[in-house]
Design a protein around this motif. Structure first.
Motif, PDB file in Angstrom:
ATOM      1  N   ASP A 214      77.120  37.087  31.735  1.00 26.09           N
ATOM      2  CA  ASP A 214      77.928  35.878  31.640  1.00 26.09           C
ATOM      3  C   ASP A 214      77.499  34.809  32.648  1.00 26.09           C
ATOM      4  O   ASP A 214      78.094  33.723  32.688  1.00 26.09           O
ATOM      5  CB  ASP A 214      79.402  36.204  31.873  1.00 26.09           C
ATOM      6  CG  ASP A 214      79.965  37.135  30.815  1.00 26.09           C
ATOM      7  OD1 ASP A 214      79.559  37.012  29.640  1.00 26.09           O
ATOM      8  OD2 ASP A 214      80.801  37.993  31.160  1.00 26.09           O
ATOM      9  N   CYS A 216      77.745  35.219  35.894  1.00 25.21           N
ATOM     10  CA  CYS A 216      78.524  35.335  37.126  1.00 25.21           C
ATOM     11  C   CYS A 216      77.721  36.080  38.190  1.00 25.21           C
ATOM     12  O   CYS A 216      76.912  36.959  37.881  1.00 25.21           O
ATOM     13  CB  CYS A 216      79.842  36.044  36.859  1.00 25.21           C
ATOM     14  SG  CYS A 216      80.979  35.071  35.848  1.00 25.21           S
ATOM     15  N   ARG A 229      82.840  39.034  42.594  1.00 28.28           N
ATOM     16  CA  ARG A 229      82.261  38.347  41.435  1.00 28.28           C
ATOM     17  C   ARG A 229      82.682  36.882  41.477  1.00 28.28           C
ATOM     18  O   ARG A 229      83.870  36.565  41.505  1.00 28.28           O
ATOM     19  CB  ARG A 229      82.745  38.979  40.124  1.00 28.28           C
ATOM     20  CG  ARG A 229      82.101  38.381  38.869  1.00 28.28           C
ATOM     21  CD  ARG A 229      82.796  38.891  37.614  1.00 28.28           C
ATOM     22  NE  ARG A 229      81.986  38.674  36.418  1.00 28.28           N
ATOM     23  CZ  ARG A 229      82.448  38.128  35.290  1.00 28.28           C
ATOM     24  NH1 ARG A 229      83.718  37.730  35.225  1.00 28.28           N
ATOM     25  NH2 ARG A 229      81.661  37.997  34.241  1.00 28.28           N
ATOM     26  N   THR A 231      82.200  33.053  39.614  1.00 25.83           N
ATOM     27  CA  THR A 231      81.801  32.360  38.398  1.00 25.83           C
ATOM     28  C   THR A 231      80.681  31.369  38.716  1.00 25.83           C
ATOM     29  O   THR A 231      80.436  31.042  39.885  1.00 25.83           O
ATOM     30  CB  THR A 231      82.997  31.610  37.794  1.00 25.83           C
ATOM     31  OG1 THR A 231      83.467  30.647  38.740  1.00 25.83           O
ATOM     32  CG2 THR A 231      84.122  32.580  37.450  1.00 25.83           C
ATOM     33  N   ARG A 235      83.699  29.933  41.847  1.00 24.67           N
ATOM     34  CA  ARG A 235      85.079  30.404  41.998  1.00 24.67           C
ATOM     35  C   ARG A 235      85.120  31.924  42.066  1.00 24.67           C
ATOM     36  O   ARG A 235      84.477  32.600  41.265  1.00 24.67           O
ATOM     37  CB  ARG A 235      85.926  29.900  40.823  1.00 24.67           C
ATOM     38  CG  ARG A 235      87.366  30.399  40.819  1.00 24.67           C
ATOM     39  CD  ARG A 235      88.122  29.826  39.626  1.00 24.67           C
ATOM     40  NE  ARG A 235      87.470  30.151  38.366  1.00 24.67           N
ATOM     41  CZ  ARG A 235      87.644  31.306  37.702  1.00 24.67           C
ATOM     42  NH1 ARG A 235      88.443  32.249  38.206  1.00 24.67           N
ATOM     43  NH2 ARG A 235      87.030  31.515  36.552  1.00 24.67           N
ATOM     44  N   ASP A 237      86.228  35.305  41.138  1.00 21.88           N
ATOM     45  CA  ASP A 237      86.873  35.834  39.935  1.00 21.88           C
ATOM     46  C   ASP A 237      87.596  37.147  40.205  1.00 21.88           C
ATOM     47  O   ASP A 237      88.706  37.358  39.736  1.00 21.88           O
ATOM     48  CB  ASP A 237      85.817  36.028  38.843  1.00 21.88           C
ATOM     49  CG  ASP A 237      86.363  36.706  37.608  1.00 21.88           C
ATOM     50  OD1 ASP A 237      87.169  36.079  36.901  1.00 21.88           O
ATOM     51  OD2 ASP A 237      85.997  37.881  37.357  1.00 21.88           O
TER      52      ASP A 237
END
Length: 293
Positions: A214, A216, A229, A231, A235, A237
């Motif tokens: 994704d 991330c 993790r 983003t 940010r 996550d």
């Protein structure tokens, strides 16, 4: 043991680093830096093999017929590791002239064009000396070029799924920063450096990292027993607890690339420190690129 976290093997590495999932073998490889050891864990049998190295290897990368190792004095190549057979004498691909004699390679990996990137550091991190550099290895010319300097403990190297963003961290307590760069795929040149994560705002120092499908960014929170993790916009996550205080680096693997393997650093008062763990985070990763040579 923490939920959804399993230990693999029984080894306690001094500094477990650079986990790489070998899709063809369905096996995880990694290095114990001060132990001068290359490890392999077979996922189907659970068996572990170990090979002694002549120098400390900070990171490893697959090649078409074996492994590249960024060690103390340069970049080396080894033929494919075979159980119960000692590694043949390593072939030196390039020599690095460090700024100081007390330095070695640390974190690194390949981009998806097969270029090997690896950083260097002073052995005694307590000195806080910014003598480290991030190097790009030119396999055709058999040389390493210093691309970024003024690093203390380079770590967290990773690339976005489209390879157009490069990530780099500095783990030292005085830095604790992850940067993002725009990445020129054709030339292998990072530019437009900016702060991606200020880890002073999160638990742990930024250590080794991986990127999932994704896009991330997963990074080990060293000293906090966490893997975070983030983003693509920086940010936070989620965070996953690891039963070792000093997780060192993470990598995706397993048959479905849905397991996050995490190595760690041994400390005296932490019984599971130095172990390697397998986490099922609910997302998938990407195959680790091999070095073209």
């Amino acid at each position: 043991m923490h939920a959804n976290v399993e230990r693999i093997g029984t080894m306690h590495c001094g500094v477990g680093e650079s986990p790489v999932w070998h899709v063809g073998e369905q096996a995880l490889y990694w290095t114990d830096i001060p132990g001068r050891t290359l490890w392999r864990w077979n996922a189907s049998t659970g068996h572990c093999d170990a090979w002694t190295l002549p120098e400390m290897a900070g990171c490893i990368a697959m090649t078409s017929d074996g492994w590249a190792l960024a060690m103390e004095t340069g970049i080396f190549r080894a033929q494919q590791a075979k159980a119960d057979i000692a590694l043949a004498p390593l072939e030196r691909l390039a020599t690095v002239k460090h700024a100081r004699p007390d330095m070695r390679f640390n974190d690194g990996r390949c981009d998806r064009q097969g270029r090997l990137w690896a950083g260097t550091m002073v052995l005694d991190t307590a000195l806080g000396v910014p003598a480290g550099k991030l190097y790009r290895f030119d396999a055709a010319a058999r040389r390493v070029d210093a691309i970024i300097d003024d690093l203390i403990v380079p770590n967290g190297l990773a690339f976005s799924p489209d390879d157009r963003t490069m990530y780099l961290s500095d783990s030292h307590a005085s830095r604790q920063t992850v940067w993002a760069f725009d990445y020129d795929i054709d030339t292998g040149t990072p530019h437009n450096r900016r702060v991606f994560i200020d880890m002073h705002a999160h638990p742990g120092r930024p250590d080794g990292a991986a990127v999932d499908a994704d896009g991330c960014y997963w990074i080990c929170g060293n000293d906090a027993g966490l893997v975070h993790r983030f983003t693509p916009d920086g940010r936070l996550d989620r965070s996953i607890a690891i039963p070792a205080t000093k997780p060192a680096m993470c990598a995706f693997g397993g048959p479905g690339l849905d397991t996050l393997f995490v190595t760690s650093i041994r400390i005296d008062d932490d019984p599971l420190s130095g172990a390697t763990f397998a986490v099922r985070p609910g997302v998938t990763g990407l195959p680790e690129p091999a070095m073209h040579c």
